[in-house]
Enzyme design. Structure first.
Site, PDB file in Angstrom:
ATOM      1  N   CYS A 115       0.816  -1.267   0.181  1.00 45.22           N
ATOM      2  CA  CYS A 115       0.360  -0.252   0.124  1.00 45.22           C
ATOM      3  C   CYS A 115       0.734   1.148  -0.023  1.00 45.22           C
ATOM      4  O   CYS A 115       0.584   2.433  -0.330  1.00 45.22           O
ATOM      5  CB  CYS A 115      -0.483   0.148   1.251  1.00 45.22           C
TER       6      CYS A 115
ATOM      7  N   ASP B  68     -14.621   6.682   2.592  1.00 40.88           N
ATOM      8  CA  ASP B  68     -15.099   6.172   3.329  1.00 40.88           C
ATOM      9  C   ASP B  68     -14.329   4.229   2.613  1.00 40.88           C
ATOM     10  O   ASP B  68     -13.396   4.407   1.012  1.00 40.88           O
ATOM     11  CB  ASP B  68     -16.672   5.175   2.814  1.00 40.88           C
TER      12      ASP B  68
ATOM     13  N   GLY C  81     -11.258 -13.563 -12.362  1.00 37.53           N
ATOM     14  CA  GLY C  81     -10.600 -12.601 -12.597  1.00 37.53           C
ATOM     15  C   GLY C  81     -10.213 -11.372 -14.311  1.00 37.53           C
ATOM     16  O   GLY C  81     -10.567 -12.219 -15.105  1.00 37.53           O
TER      17      GLY C  81
END
Length: 335
Positions: A20, A56, A144
């Site tokens: 991240c 959010d 996917g």
């Protein structure tokens, strides 16, 4: 800390960032998406409950009395082991559903692969890791999408369900609520040390692959309705977003914040990612740092990968690291 484990291929060396920490900086991202939201009017029988406005963890619509939670998350390798990377990326993607108080039910893989530089048997291990964690979560993986990419990237798009009357949101915080943190900080600096030196930190991997399912359920059982997960923008970044959306100030007791073993040493030795420094720069105008030194500031801004939940409320077994108070000059205050 464990001795360096030799690997045939060091996946982290094929990426400019890791986990991240490779997110677009929050300030830049907010500038990009500014003005792109639309009024949350109903589309047929699916009113939008949570959208772009509050930043959010996932989007939520209501469909025939059920909250449908939708999210996507993917990133470059955070560890060298392909199976572990797959597990971490899947746990991280599923976490957004848990952060909304939901239960993941269906995921699809998102894979970018440098097909001329890395063998596909490594990609298979990444996908196997993701499948194993999704299976642990009781979430189907239904295929996917993949692309030929100069950098390896992996993650999932996840759909979950929740009770629309019991959502966890980042805009429902109220003064007087304590703040509980369900995983220790320090994942970013330990991952950066791993990328730089090859040292393995098994306790960091164990933390990242751990699902936030139990924490989410415990928060709901405790009556909480406000939470977020701590990922690429660090504790300070995600807390700033929560406090801003809720119209409150968050006060953090820096002495109460838990850290992984070796995290403080990693900061001391300079293993701080560019993403973490950008996080700190972004939150600085909105934060009263008090007497916190530079190392503490960096740890609190550390870009986590598959971190824990930050819950406005007490969660059994999780340390209370601060509280929400009426809105003041800053959105975050360190004590």
């Amino acid at each position: 800390m464990t001795p360096t484990r030799q690997a045939t291929v060091r996946l982290t060396q094929f990426a400019h960032g890791g986990g991240c920490a490779c997110k677009i900086p929050p300030g830049e991202l907010e500038d990009v998406v500014a003005g792109l939201s639309r009024p949350s009017a109903a589309a047929g029988d699916t009113p939008l409950l949570v959208g772009l406005a509050t930043g959010d963890d996932a989007a939520v619509v209501e469909h025939h009395g059920t909250a449908v939670v939708c999210t996507a998350d993917f990133f470059t390798p955070v560890v060298d082991d392909p199976y572990d990377w797959g597990r971490i990326a899947a746990a991280n993607a599923l976490s957004d559903v848990y952060a909304m108080g939901g239960r993941p039910v269906l995921a699809v893989n998102l894979l970018g692969w440098p097909r001329d530089r890395l063998p596909f048997d490594l990609a298979r291990e990444v996908l196997r890791g993701g499948l194993d964690v999704a299976t642990e979560a009781g979430c189907h993986v239904g295929g996917g999408h993949s692309v030929d990419d100069p950098e390896p990237k992996y993650g999932m798009a996840v759909t979950g369900i929740a009770d629309p009357r019991r959502l966890l949101r980042n805009d429902t915080g109220r003064p007087g609520l304590p703040l509980s943190l369900t995983k220790p900080l320090g994942l970013g600096v330990l991952n950066n040390r791993h990328k730089t030196t090859g040292e393995r930190f098994e306790h960091a991997v164990a933390t990242m692959v751990a699902l936030n399912r139990e924490a989410s359920e415990a928060a709901l059982d405790a009556g909480a309705d406000c939470a977020t997960d701590i990922t690429g923008f660090g504790l300070l970044g995600h807390l700033h977003k929560l406090a801003r959306a809720s119209g409150v100030t968050a006060v953090i007791d820096t002495a109460a914040v838990p850290y992984l073993d070796g995290a403080r040493e990693a900061v001391r030795d300079g293993y701080v990612s560019g993403g973490t420094r950008r996080n700190l720069e972004w939150v600085a105008p909105h934060t009263d740092f008090g007497a916190a030194d530079e190392d503490i500031r960096l740890l609190l801004a550390d870009a986590q990968t598959s971190g824990g939940l930050l819950v406005a409320g007490e969660v059994p077994g999780a340390p209370v690291v601060g509280e929400l108070v009426p809105r003041g000059t800053h959105s975050v205050v360190l004590r």
